[in-house]
Design an enzyme around this catalytic site. Structure first.
Site, PDB file in Angstrom:
ATOM      1  N   ASP A  28     -24.471   8.647  -2.828  1.00  0.00           N
ATOM      2  CA  ASP A  28     -26.040   7.720  -2.488  1.00  0.00           C
ATOM      3  C   ASP A  28     -26.383   7.311  -3.557  1.00  0.00           C
ATOM      4  O   ASP A  28     -26.820   7.919  -4.574  1.00  0.00           O
ATOM      5  CB  ASP A  28     -27.089   8.650  -1.817  1.00  0.00           C
ATOM      6  CG  ASP A  28     -28.280   8.131  -1.506  1.00  0.00           C
ATOM      7  OD1 ASP A  28     -28.198   6.769  -2.004  1.00  0.00           O
ATOM      8  OD2 ASP A  28     -29.277   8.674  -1.321  1.00  0.00           O
ATOM      9  N   ASP A  69       0.681  -1.232  -0.141  1.00  0.00           N
ATOM     10  CA  ASP A  69      -0.082  -0.060   0.108  1.00  0.00           C
ATOM     11  C   ASP A  69       0.910   1.172  -0.007  1.00  0.00           C
ATOM     12  O   ASP A  69       2.052   1.282   0.397  1.00  0.00           O
ATOM     13  CB  ASP A  69      -0.929   0.051   1.274  1.00  0.00           C
ATOM     14  CG  ASP A  69      -2.153   0.802   1.039  1.00  0.00           C
ATOM     15  OD1 ASP A  69      -3.470   0.612   0.911  1.00  0.00           O
ATOM     16  OD2 ASP A  69      -1.876   2.148   1.155  1.00  0.00           O
ATOM     17  N   TYR A  87     -13.245   6.824 -14.433  1.00  0.00           N
ATOM     18  CA  TYR A  87     -13.365   5.577 -13.732  1.00  0.00           C
ATOM     19  C   TYR A  87     -13.685   4.541 -14.421  1.00  0.00           C
ATOM     20  O   TYR A  87     -13.347   3.368 -14.404  1.00  0.00           O
ATOM     21  CB  TYR A  87     -14.118   5.914 -12.511  1.00  0.00           C
ATOM     22  CG  TYR A  87     -14.134   4.876 -11.543  1.00  0.00           C
ATOM     23  CD1 TYR A  87     -13.114   4.234 -10.829  1.00  0.00           C
ATOM     24  CD2 TYR A  87     -15.359   3.938 -11.467  1.00  0.00           C
ATOM     25  CE1 TYR A  87     -13.340   3.042  -9.975  1.00  0.00           C
ATOM     26  CE2 TYR A  87     -15.109   2.762 -10.697  1.00  0.00           C
ATOM     27  CZ  TYR A  87     -14.266   2.345 -10.066  1.00  0.00           C
ATOM     28  OH  TYR A  87     -14.459   1.397  -9.085  1.00  0.00           O
TER      29      TYR A  87
END
Length: 280
Positions: free
Chosen positions: A200, A42, A158
């Site tokens: 959301d 990481d 993305y």
């Protein structure tokens, strides 16, 4: 009968990128529980070493910048030297997910997204696959996304990065036919991690990182080409191109498919965006 040699996870070496938190950490825990030795990589050096210590003696933590091939090579070498064996399973999990209207996205964020999400996967595969092929066994898991099959407003670059990973996985899997080495793409829906925090998604089902981890571990046995989590969303994503655009537009409106633009808690989201920009 499987065309891939069996990988016994008891004592196997598993390397995982983006392993200090979220899906990567959940996956590391799941492999440790399966008896594997696990090397966690990481960019957050302190955190990855801390969580590796918590996982126990069979885990190790290493600093890793997946966008830098030399850093990735150093991670692979350190993991294999410390654990005294070659990598049996590689999990390319590291990823970033900036959100916002395509025309508003800065070039530097686009490059970051492609460097982490696409080149990070390419680097890992190019470094680890030759040894696996030479040994005649091994397994690579590329954690993609259902966004690699189904376009979402506010996540255009993305989407592009995950479409790339899905295609890369499928093509290299074909190239490696007969070598004993398998490659699987795992396609999660929205996962309850920092990566999707503050958005959301409405009707889009969300899942826990442990569910993705379980799918990754299971793929070592099944060696399937693609695994969607949850599976029914994968079926829907594969069938979406067959639906007339007008019908799909109605469905998209009902499902609030612009959530990544219009249904965002900016204060929560900003913390994540600041972290990925500052780390890189």
């Amino acid at each position: 009968m499987s065309r891939y040699p069996r990988i016994d996870l008891d004592g196997a070496l598993v390397a995982i990128t983006g392993a200090a938190r979220g899906i990567g950490l959940a996956t590391a825990r799941a492999f440790v529980e399966s008896g594997a030795q696990v090397a966690l990589g990481d960019l957050d050096d302190a955190l990855v070493k801390e969580v590796a210590t918590e996982l126990g003696a069979t885990a190790s933590g290493h600093r890793l910048d997946v966008t830098d091939k030399e850093s990735y090579a150093g991670f692979v070498a350190a993991a294999e030297a410390l654990h005294r064996q070659p990598i049996d399973v590689l999990v390319n999990n590291a990823g970033v997910m900036p959100n916002g209207p395509f025309l508003d996205q800065p070039d530097r964020i686009d490059r970051l997204t492609m460097d982490v999400n696409v080149y990070g996967v390419i680097h890992g595969m190019r470094l680890v696959l030759p040894g696996m092929v030479a040994r005649g066994r091994g397994h690579v898991v590329n954690v993609a996304s259902l966004a690699g099959k189904f376009p979402i407003k506010g996540l255009a670059v993305y989407n592009a990065s995950k479409y790339a990973v899905v295609g890369l996985t499928a093509a290299t899997r074909l190239e490696l036919e007969g070598t004993g080495v398998s490659i699987t793409a795992v396609l999660p829906s929205a996962v309850r991690t920092e990566l999707s925090s503050g958005i959301d998604y409405g009707l889009l089902p969300d899942v826990e990182p442990e569910e993705i981890a379980a799918a990754v571990v299971k793929s070592v046995r099944s060696r399937r080409a693609e695994v969607a989590v949850p599976s029914y969303v994968g079926l829907a994503a594969n069938g979406a191109p067959l639906v007339p655009e007008g019908v799909m537009r109605v469905f998209r409106r009902a499902a609030h498919d612009d959530a990544a633009i219009t249904r965002v808690d900016d204060s929560v989201r900003r913390a994540y965006l600041d972290r990925i920009e500052n780390q890189h």
